[in-house]
Design a protein around this motif. Structure first.
Motif, mmCIF file in Angstrom:
data_model
loop_
_atom_site.group_PDB
_atom_site.id
_atom_site.type_symbol
_atom_site.label_atom_id
_atom_site.label_comp_id
_atom_site.label_asym_id
_atom_site.label_seq_id
_atom_site.Cartn_x
_atom_site.Cartn_y
_atom_site.Cartn_z
ATOM 1 N N VAL A 227 48.623 29.677 35.086
ATOM 2 C CA VAL A 227 49.181 28.663 34.739
ATOM 3 C C VAL A 227 48.276 27.280 35.715
ATOM 4 C CG1 VAL A 227 51.534 27.291 36.467
ATOM 5 C CG2 VAL A 227 51.680 29.527 35.352
ATOM 6 N N GLU A 228 47.825 27.982 37.089
ATOM 7 C CA GLU A 228 47.041 26.797 37.309
ATOM 8 C C GLU A 228 45.580 26.516 36.759
ATOM 9 O OE1 GLU A 228 45.088 28.861 41.122
ATOM 10 O OE2 GLU A 228 47.205 29.228 41.583
ATOM 11 N N LEU A 229 45.719 26.978 35.405
ATOM 12 C CA LEU A 229 44.338 26.970 34.432
ATOM 13 C C LEU A 229 44.972 25.890 33.775
ATOM 14 C CD1 LEU A 229 41.277 27.263 33.127
ATOM 15 C CD2 LEU A 229 42.433 29.287 32.480
ATOM 16 N N VAL A 230 46.306 26.405 33.056
ATOM 17 C CA VAL A 230 46.395 25.759 32.468
ATOM 18 C C VAL A 230 46.906 23.725 32.522
ATOM 19 C CG1 VAL A 230 48.659 25.950 31.880
ATOM 20 C CG2 VAL A 230 47.903 24.555 29.827
ATOM 21 N N LEU A 231 47.276 23.814 33.800
ATOM 22 C CA LEU A 231 47.928 22.554 34.466
ATOM 23 C C LEU A 231 46.844 22.195 34.995
ATOM 24 C CD1 LEU A 231 50.928 23.738 36.662
ATOM 25 C CD2 LEU A 231 50.982 22.889 34.857
ATOM 26 N N GLY A 232 45.584 22.758 34.985
ATOM 27 C CA GLY A 232 44.318 21.611 35.577
ATOM 28 C C GLY A 232 44.260 21.705 36.850
ATOM 29 N N ARG A 233 44.471 22.501 37.204
ATOM 30 C CA ARG A 233 44.589 22.702 39.145
ATOM 31 C C ARG A 233 43.293 23.684 39.742
ATOM 32 N NH1 ARG A 233 48.162 20.610 42.020
ATOM 33 N NH2 ARG A 233 49.783 19.510 40.879
ATOM 34 N N LEU A 234 42.178 24.037 38.435
ATOM 35 C CA LEU A 234 40.807 24.163 38.633
ATOM 36 C C LEU A 234 39.661 23.823 38.071
ATOM 37 C CD1 LEU A 234 42.286 28.305 37.378
ATOM 38 C CD2 LEU A 234 42.173 27.009 39.846
ATOM 39 N N THR A 235 38.554 24.518 38.901
ATOM 40 C CA THR A 235 37.622 23.664 38.082
ATOM 41 C C THR A 235 37.010 24.551 36.942
ATOM 42 O OG1 THR A 235 36.376 24.573 39.804
ATOM 43 C CG2 THR A 235 36.927 22.640 40.284
ATOM 44 N N PRO A 236 35.807 23.995 35.696
ATOM 45 C CA PRO A 236 35.903 25.011 35.421
ATOM 46 C C PRO A 236 34.467 26.320 35.890
ATOM 47 C CG PRO A 236 35.047 23.111 34.738
ATOM 48 C CD PRO A 236 35.424 22.504 35.826
ATOM 49 N N LEU A 237 34.020 26.641 37.195
ATOM 50 C CA LEU A 237 33.720 27.846 37.467
ATOM 51 C C LEU A 237 34.559 28.271 38.013
ATOM 52 C CD1 LEU A 237 31.148 28.944 38.702
ATOM 53 C CD2 LEU A 237 31.017 27.731 40.953
ATOM 54 N N GLN A 238 35.582 28.212 38.859
ATOM 55 C CA GLN A 238 36.835 28.948 39.039
ATOM 56 C C GLN A 238 37.494 29.581 38.097
ATOM 57 O OE1 GLN A 238 39.112 25.402 40.829
ATOM 58 N NE2 GLN A 238 38.731 26.329 43.538
ATOM 59 N N ALA A 239 37.752 28.613 36.983
ATOM 60 C CA ALA A 239 38.283 29.389 35.481
ATOM 61 C C ALA A 239 37.270 30.623 35.262
ATOM 62 C CB ALA A 239 38.001 28.569 34.264
ATOM 63 N N LEU A 240 36.509 30.773 35.369
ATOM 64 C CA LEU A 240 35.153 31.804 35.319
ATOM 65 C C LEU A 240 35.138 32.039 34.952
ATOM 66 C CD1 LEU A 240 32.206 29.868 33.714
ATOM 67 C CD2 LEU A 240 33.390 30.783 32.017
ATOM 68 N N GLU A 241 35.225 32.627 37.297
ATOM 69 C CA GLU A 241 35.471 33.444 37.896
ATOM 70 C C GLU A 241 37.060 34.201 37.587
ATOM 71 O OE1 GLU A 241 33.127 31.244 41.766
ATOM 72 O OE2 GLU A 241 35.454 31.336 41.771
ATOM 73 N N GLY A 242 38.278 33.368 37.740
ATOM 74 C CA GLY A 242 39.637 33.770 36.848
ATOM 75 C C GLY A 242 39.243 34.846 35.858
ATOM 76 N N LEU A 243 38.887 34.145 33.905
ATOM 77 C CA LEU A 243 38.541 35.143 33.922
ATOM 78 C C LEU A 243 37.779 36.547 34.101
ATOM 79 C CD1 LEU A 243 38.084 32.217 30.991
ATOM 80 C CD2 LEU A 243 39.737 33.698 31.227
ATOM 81 N N GLY A 244 36.519 36.253 34.438
ATOM 82 C CA GLY A 244 36.296 37.725 34.824
ATOM 83 C C GLY A 244 36.743 38.484 36.010
ATOM 84 N N ALA A 245 37.806 38.418 36.681
ATOM 85 C CA ALA A 245 38.860 38.750 37.623
ATOM 86 C C ALA A 245 39.484 39.567 36.536
ATOM 87 C CB ALA A 245 39.436 38.259 38.858
ATOM 88 N N GLN A 246 40.015 38.895 35.096
ATOM 89 C CA GLN A 246 40.451 39.389 34.467
ATOM 90 C C GLN A 246 40.492 40.579 33.869
ATOM 91 O OE1 GLN A 246 42.435 36.043 32.935
ATOM 92 N NE2 GLN A 246 44.001 36.233 33.802
ATOM 93 N N VAL A 247 39.019 40.298 33.495
ATOM 94 C CA VAL A 247 38.454 40.578 32.830
ATOM 95 C C VAL A 247 38.400 42.324 33.768
ATOM 96 C CG1 VAL A 247 36.094 41.856 31.466
ATOM 97 C CG2 VAL A 247 37.472 39.889 30.663
#
Length: 273
Positions: A227-247
């Motif tokens: 939700v935070e990602l699609v709404l533009g509330r994260l930086t590209p680095l935070q997005a990569l960290e989140g995807l890594g956490a999901q994996v």
């Protein structure tokens, strides 16, 4: 059987299960409609509450305006619809009634039936939820900063969120092999999700220590992060960290689910079910 033949067999299984589930759900349209209403009401209540709070607090709370809260909870409603499962409430019944025995006789793992069952329900309900989201958008006027990279990153984030939630809840459902009732476990789980997934409020509104706990546990990566990602509330680095956490959580869940399933089936067979 080689990998290609196994893949074809699984596709046939999913296709047949999809048709069966689709027909079953259409036969119980009333109960399905009631369930969808409940899944809409909860985020709308939070939306109204937090929008009112923001309007009474100089128009913003924790960086969210009334329009920001509207965007957050409308997006949250859709992400929750894509990722939800009901398996934690159903597995206890299967084990107590012995219906799991029939699934164990089949040549494929029972998890495939549950996955196809879950996906078919989403195909039926998602169009309705999209219409509801559109209607809520006209009523509450959501505002968000969308960017192409975030929208593109949202696609794998949503898929991984579904996998994290499904695998974790399927694993927890297997607790029914060892306990007569799993209601207490389910309640603790969903209370934690209420606070740590960003369900009751965006995680940025919570104290820092809760945000840290939410980042360590899997709940945020099931719901709040996409939700935070699609709404533009994260930086590209935070997005990569989140995807890594999901994996990481998908990988851990796959490892744990394998061991828990094997141990649970041994217990189940030992009691002659």
């Amino acid at each position: 059987m080689n990998i290609l033949e196994e893949s074809r067999a699984l596709l046939r299984l999913y296709s047949q299960q999809f048709k069966t589930t689709f027909a079953t759900m259409l036969a119980y349209r009333a109960s399905l409609f009631i369930w969808m209403i409940s899944s809409v009401l909860e985020p709308v209540i939070y939306l109204v509450v937090w929008s009112t709070v923001s309007n009474n607090n100089s128009g913003s709370v924790g960086g969210y305006t009334a329009g920001g809260f509207a965007a957050y909870y409308i997006a949250f409603m859709l992400v929750n619809q894509v990722t939800y499962t009901w398996i934690m409430w159903e597995y206890e019944y299967r084990i107590r009634q012995g219906s799991l025995s029939f699934a164990l006789l089949k040549p494929v793992h029972p998890i495939h039936s549950d996955i196809s069952d879950n996906l078919s329900s989403k195909v039926i309900t998602l169009p309705f939820m999209l219409l509801v989201a559109l209607g809520l958008g006209f009523i509450f006027h959501p505002t968000a900063t969308l960017s192409l990279w975030a929208v593109l990153a949202f696609i794998p984030a949503l898929l991984l969120a579904f996998l994290v939630r499904f695998l974790l809840e399927w694993t927890l459902a297997l607790a029914a092999f060892w306990t007569t009732r799993v209601t207490a476990i389910n309640q603790v789980y969903f209370v934690l999700m209420l606070f740590l997934a960003g369900q009751i409020a965006p995680l940025t509104l919570f104290p820092r220590w809760i945000q840290v706990v939410a980042a360590i546990l899997p709940f945020r990566w099931m719901l709040g992060f996409p939700v935070e990602l699609v709404l533009g509330r994260l930086t590209p680095l935070q997005a990569l960290e989140g995807l890594g956490a999901q994996v990481v959580w998908v990988t851990l869940s796959l490892l744990v689910i394998r061991q828990v399933w094997r141990a649970g089936v041994r217990v189940y067979s030992a009691v002659g079910a």
